[in-house]
Motif scaffolding. Structure first.
Motif, short mmCIF file in Angstrom:
data_model
loop_
_atom_site.label_atom_id
_atom_site.label_comp_id
_atom_site.label_asym_id
_atom_site.label_seq_id
_atom_site.Cartn_x
_atom_site.Cartn_y
_atom_site.Cartn_z
N VAL A 1 41.83 30.77 27.52
CA VAL A 1 41.06 30.93 28.75
C VAL A 1 41.29 29.74 29.66
O VAL A 1 41.29 28.60 29.21
CB VAL A 1 39.55 31.01 28.44
N GLY A 2 41.50 30.03 30.91
CA GLY A 2 41.70 28.96 31.89
C GLY A 2 40.41 28.25 32.21
O GLY A 2 39.37 28.52 31.60
N PRO A 3 40.48 27.37 33.16
CA PRO A 3 39.25 26.68 33.59
C PRO A 3 38.29 27.66 34.23
O PRO A 3 38.69 28.76 34.63
CB PRO A 3 39.77 25.66 34.62
N PRO A 4 37.01 27.26 34.34
CA PRO A 4 35.99 28.16 34.90
C PRO A 4 36.38 28.65 36.29
O PRO A 4 37.00 27.90 37.06
CB PRO A 4 34.74 27.29 35.00
N ILE A 5 36.06 29.87 36.57
CA ILE A 5 36.19 30.37 37.95
C ILE A 5 35.28 29.54 38.83
O ILE A 5 34.09 29.41 38.54
CB ILE A 5 35.76 31.85 38.01
N GLU A 6 35.84 28.99 39.87
CA GLU A 6 35.02 28.07 40.66
C GLU A 6 34.31 28.78 41.82
O GLU A 6 34.65 28.58 42.98
CB GLU A 6 35.86 26.90 41.15
N PRO B 1 37.28 40.68 24.80
CA PRO B 1 35.84 40.47 24.97
C PRO B 1 35.44 39.02 24.78
O PRO B 1 34.53 38.54 25.45
CB PRO B 1 35.22 41.35 23.88
N ARG B 2 36.09 38.30 23.90
CA ARG B 2 35.75 36.90 23.70
C ARG B 2 36.08 36.09 24.94
O ARG B 2 35.31 35.26 25.41
CB ARG B 2 36.51 36.33 22.49
N GLU B 3 37.26 36.38 25.49
CA GLU B 3 37.65 35.68 26.71
C GLU B 3 36.76 36.06 27.89
O GLU B 3 36.38 35.24 28.72
CB GLU B 3 39.11 35.96 27.03
N ARG B 4 36.45 37.33 27.93
CA ARG B 4 35.57 37.78 28.99
C ARG B 4 34.20 37.09 28.90
O ARG B 4 33.64 36.63 29.89
CB ARG B 4 35.36 39.29 28.91
N LEU B 5 33.71 37.02 27.68
CA LEU B 5 32.42 36.38 27.50
C LEU B 5 32.47 34.92 27.95
O LEU B 5 31.61 34.45 28.70
CB LEU B 5 31.98 36.47 26.03
N VAL B 6 33.50 34.25 27.51
CA VAL B 6 33.64 32.85 27.91
C VAL B 6 33.71 32.74 29.43
O VAL B 6 33.04 31.90 30.05
CB VAL B 6 34.90 32.22 27.26
N ALA B 7 34.50 33.58 30.04
CA ALA B 7 34.64 33.51 31.50
C ALA B 7 33.31 33.78 32.19
O ALA B 7 32.95 33.11 33.16
CB ALA B 7 35.70 34.51 31.97
N ALA C 1 31.80 37.61 38.65
CA ALA C 1 31.73 38.37 37.40
C ALA C 1 32.80 39.45 37.39
O ALA C 1 33.51 39.65 36.40
CB ALA C 1 30.35 39.00 37.24
N ARG C 2 32.92 40.10 38.52
CA ARG C 2 33.97 41.12 38.62
C ARG C 2 35.35 40.50 38.42
O ARG C 2 36.20 41.04 37.71
CB ARG C 2 33.88 41.82 39.98
N GLU C 3 35.54 39.34 39.01
CA GLU C 3 36.83 38.66 38.86
C GLU C 3 37.10 38.34 37.39
O GLU C 3 38.21 38.53 36.89
CB GLU C 3 36.82 37.37 39.69
N ALA C 4 36.06 37.89 36.69
CA ALA C 4 36.22 37.56 35.27
C ALA C 4 36.66 38.79 34.48
O ALA C 4 37.53 38.71 33.60
CB ALA C 4 34.91 37.01 34.72
#
Lengths: 220, 220, 220, 220
Positions: free
Chosen positions: B207-212, B81-87, B71-74
């Motif tokens: 937004v890139g792919p999900p943080i794995e 905020p939209r990108e953050r939410l998605v991440a 979450a911190r990385e995101a």
DNA sequence: GATGAATGAGGCTTCATTCAT
DNA sequence: TATGAATGAAGCCTCATTCAT
């Protein structure tokens, strides 16, 4: 005149069961706690039940049957998928907000039931969920819901409306009818419900107040 | 290569604990089941734990810490905020879909912890949820989220994303990355996220792919 | 007359506990032995106690409280230190000889108590011993006891009188009242108690029969 | 040079056993505690013993054999019953004061021994006590002890001298040789030992310093 | 209807001990 | 020599339930 005492005990037992199962989980609650919650000795419990599971079944039935009934009513009362969705959400939230403990137990403890009871409850629940899915589908087919994946979205709708049981308090700052409306709007958002001029909100629709299934009870 | 017997047992115990706690609930699982799940006798368990609760704590920490980290990385990676939410949604779903049993336990069994551990976990969870709330607030303040009630909506977002743990199967028809995207869109719907020309979807954002976080594991 | 089943079990448990704790030590006695000694199953024990320690506490209280009470009575009945000493010794021996098992446990198993109970018992015991010390001191100050070290001598007096619990048998050749008198004489010897014409013996004093605290019971 | 480590462990184990058995009782001490007291793992203990009971037997033998030996020496060194009594008491007190933990265990834990070892120890103890009784009898026959009941008085003498193990501290205000003398006087009091002009005290007799069996050790 | 008493089964955990390494 | 790992037996205690009163 003696039967009054009787019913008091039965009622206290019901309350104790809901309260304890909701807060600690069915498996973690002992009959001693149930008994002391009901103000009797453990042996006495067996005048009111044939086993611990009885109490759980009672709680579940007290939720799932009225819910199904109200869902059917919603479907009969409205025909527009948006209105139907709102009605479903609102009666669902009405119950889950107004009887949070019972619904919590109902939603959580399916696994604690014996096979027979579990199957019966599962069936009812599946039927109930199918109603919701139907409404979403109808909205999609009517072109007024914009949904990528019907199954996932339906699940999301149910998850969202059920979630109130985890945090809502009848004696908190939000009134139950307001909660219903708020959650209805969230649901409309989720399916991207469209009206004549763009996204639709609950207040744009011609929906009455929530169907009042089961009077709210902070103890239940 | 012989020294691995040890770790094998430990690993089998971990798996058994996750599997059993997830399906029956912590309180309903006996140490005999844990032992036989790990292929040892009950006494042997105590070479690997100091008590049943240990296993629960381990599971929870295996989820909650990586989640907080991601979450911190995101938050650092994105600022919109939209990108953050998605991440946030996508890494949350990544974990809850990829390790459904562990997250189920993590989300459900707080009450089964002793007071000390419970407080610690509660704190971590609260901090995590605060991050989500912050993002919603930022979106509202920026005028790109249209939200009636920030607290309720944030709770809804978390409920929605957490819900995948209850039904998603890694080996089912939906790929985990696709699930992440679908859930991200649901989240954007929920907050009525706006772009330049009306409602925004995940595919509209940069937004890139999900943080794995945490490699998916069908057994966990 | 049927309602006594209950008390019978309780009594049998009490006896079994005293017997077993005295002969094997608290820590070495399992609840299975206690149960079979009382003629019930282990689970039944817990209708009569909340834990093994309960039994120990009961035994100790059955000794220490009457002992303190009788000691106070001895102090009130007599004023001459020699008579007081005799009275203390005799009632102490009366109890330790008449209920050897209980007193053995009482004297030996303080360490087996939990912290709370241990402190409470220690306090009572300390007070009891202080009474004895007071009497020795009074004798010394009156010039009728010839004692090198008050503390050591007091300890010796108590040791001596307590010692009967280790070997005396109610059903042996010596009658309890005789034992009391013999031990009283030993005590007078120990403090070199003086009368008008040299060393004094119990028979020289104007002391009645032993205070009959707690009826002797060969089973206790 | 490697054997040094070995003996250290053995020694630490001995100390731990004495300390733990003395303070909690044999049955209440687990091998885990013994191991951690000795700074090794439990499995390692079995390189130093064949079972828990070994440790107990060792402790008892370390006391009872030297005691018997010294008692014989006392009998050979003196012939006057008063001197013999003093010598017996002083060497007994020397050991019980100088190695209070070991003697405590030795006096208390006979019951914890298996049948074989218990019988052996009992025999030794009985022989030892017989020596004391002999001395009392000789004093009575010589008309220099005034004793009502030989058996009871002998038991009293032993009880008195043994009692120091329960309270004496090497590092307290009383020196061990002084304690010996004090207790010798108590013993002479108890038997009303007579000299040329009335009651006799230790200082009236021609007895050397206590036989120094076993060097005192506050840890033992 | 209520309960005191009893219980078989099982709860979690620790016991002392063995054995391969 | 030292120990990690394993274990059968036993530790204390609680479980849900029954039954006579």
């Amino acid at each position: 005149m003696v039967r009054k005492l009787n019913e008091q005990t039965r009622e206290r037992l019901r309350l104790a069961a809901v309260e304890l199962f909701a807060s600690a989980g069915f498996a973690a609650v002992g009959i001693r706690e149930l008994a002391s919650g009901a103000g009797v000795r453990t042996a006495t419990l067996y005048n009111y039940m044939s086993g611990k599971e009885d109490l759980l079944v009672d709680i579940m039935q007290s939720i799932i049957d009225p819910l199904a009934e109200a869902a059917r009513e919603a479907m009969e009362t409205y025909s527009d998928p948006r209105e139907r969705l709102v009605a479903l959400v609102e009666m669902h939230v009405w119950v889950h907000g107004g009887r949070r403990r019972s619904t919590l137990v109902s939603d959580t403890e399916l696994r604690s039931l014996g096979e027979v009871a579990r199957k019966e409850m599962s069936l009812k629940r599946d039927e109930y969920e199918k109603l919701w899915r139907t409404v979403v589908q109808q909205g999609v087919e009517a072109g007024i819901f914009d949904v990528d994946n019907i199954v996932i979205t339906t699940t999301g709708l149910l998850t969202l409306a059920t979630g109130v049981a985890y945090w809502y308090r009848l004696d908190g700052p939000i009134q139950l009818p307001d909660l219903c409306a708020l959650q209805a709007d969230l649901a409309l958002n989720l399916v991207r419900a469209q009206g004549a001029n763009g996204p639709v909100r609950r207040s744009d629709l011609n929906v009455g107040p929530p169907i009042e299934v089961l009077p709210p009870d902070p103890a239940l």
